[in-house]
Design an enzyme around this catalytic site. Sequence first.
Site, mmCIF file in Angstrom:
data_model
loop_
_atom_site.group_PDB
_atom_site.id
_atom_site.type_symbol
_atom_site.label_atom_id
_atom_site.label_comp_id
_atom_site.label_asym_id
_atom_site.label_seq_id
_atom_site.Cartn_x
_atom_site.Cartn_y
_atom_site.Cartn_z
ATOM 1 N N GLU A 18 -11.525 -1.018 -2.519
ATOM 2 C CA GLU A 18 -10.705 -0.253 -1.526
ATOM 3 C C GLU A 18 -9.650 0.759 -2.109
ATOM 4 O O GLU A 18 -9.548 0.663 -3.356
ATOM 5 C CB GLU A 18 -10.067 -1.401 -0.635
ATOM 6 N N ASP A 63 0.693 -1.170 -0.155
ATOM 7 C CA ASP A 63 0.081 -0.052 0.185
ATOM 8 C C ASP A 63 0.922 1.220 -0.011
ATOM 9 O O ASP A 63 0.737 1.902 0.959
ATOM 10 C CB ASP A 63 -1.092 0.066 1.313
HETATM 11 O O1 FUB Z 1 -3.005 -3.885 3.095
HETATM 12 C C1 FUB Z 1 -4.182 -4.371 3.770
HETATM 13 C C2 FUB Z 1 -5.432 -3.867 2.733
HETATM 14 O O2 FUB Z 1 -4.797 -4.719 1.486
HETATM 15 C C3 FUB Z 1 -5.375 -2.294 2.086
HETATM 16 O O3 FUB Z 1 -5.973 -1.679 3.156
HETATM 17 C C4 FUB Z 1 -5.750 -2.595 1.006
HETATM 18 O O4 FUB Z 1 -5.887 -1.493 0.205
HETATM 19 C C5 FUB Z 1 -5.113 -3.770 0.398
HETATM 20 O O5 FUB Z 1 -3.867 -3.430 -0.364
#
Ligand code: FUB
Length: 441
Positions: free
Chosen positions: A206, A35
């Site tokens: 996300e 991320d």
């Molecule tokens: O790293 C955990 C989660 O996985 C992140 O918050 C999301 O965006 C995905 O990359």
Amino acid sequence: MHMKTHHWLTLAISLALPAIGGAQNPVIRDQFTADPTARVFNGKMYLYPSHDIPSPVERLKQWFCMGDYHVFSSDDLTEWTDHGVIVDQNDVPWVQPDSYSMWAPDCVYKDGTYYFYFPSTPKGEGRRGFAVGVATSQHPEGPFTPLEQPIEGVNGIDPCILFDTEGQAYIFWAGGGLRMARLKDNLTELASEPQTVEGLPQGFKEGPFAFERQGKYYLTFPWVQDKTETLAYAMSDQPMGPYEFKGVIMEQSPTGCWTNHHSIVEYKGQWYLFYHHNDYSPEFDKLRSTRIDSLFFEPDGTIRPVTATLRGVGISDARKRVELDRYSRITPGAAIAFVDETDKFKGWKVAFTQKGAAVAYDRIDFGSEAATKVTARVKAPAGGRLSITLSDGTASELDVPRSEDWTLVSATVPSAPTGLKDLTVSLADGESVEVDWLVWE
Ligand code: FUB
């Protein structure tokens, strides 16, 4: 064998040449980093990733597991300094101890203070949801002091802060859709009711990342249409939309990493896409690694799709190890593999198994002083010979003795190269020669 006759398998090349050094993907090579949010502060690139770890607790053995955050910085996108832990889950008053859910963060600067945003699990028996907290510092590398409580009204993950052209701040996050709100001047409270970004096609999951360029607002995000996350985007004339969907920036990971998560930033006149794949953990995609590739805009402001490369960005220094396995192009008869399957952070090697097979590595800086010798770390049970050709057409031959173990072999470089060159290494003789790296002096 001449370059032109090769059938190159991978033609993914970054065209920008902004930094001297050897940035290759992945860029952080001693720990997992996911991320990646990249921000430029004081003329330097700062990288705020999540910190994936193999889970010490049973319930997260097959899931994301992150207990703290590190920050990294670089002047040239090549050499990265790890400034260590800036926020630990057990130092945040509102975070459930040992919940290992310090997911994707962001960091912005305003009026002398750096604001670090991070999602995590709030305290409370059996709590599963996420809140988003803030920690502040006078320096981009910390130390950061967490606020007592998370931001009221933000329930979800993956915060991203956008400043509009007037300096007004907005927060975007993922929580039952792509959510957004205006922030108060203190950057720690909402100034408007959260609302959902409307008008995007189905598939948002996300990781939103919003930015402004030349008066246009870009809302970029992981987007699933097939199996795993691509990166896609929408554009608007206003920070809160309406946003118009524009398409995919990066296709699904070829290594099957289900997530991708990114940031887009301009540095020294070049735009970059920071993203992650599971390079050091091909068998478990919750242990991810940060990559960088160059990103370009079309004249109408749309984003040209970015191909994920191993070569990454920047220029490699001939006097530091050139990791040939981070190639620009490769032919059949050459392949990459881990140097040590039991310790993948030792990196990769190139295995040549066919005479004539070749690997090309672009953008090596030989500097202003002529290099006269090349040394390679090689292994060849039956011996062999490598041909090392530079883009000025000059070649050196490197005899590789029989060796069951890694060994260093050197050859004179008759052309005494200076300046910027591309490299091709090919197997001139033998049936099995492995190359770990090359260096010139
Ligand atoms: O790293 C955990 C989660 O996985 C992140 O918050 C999301 O965006 C995905 O990359």
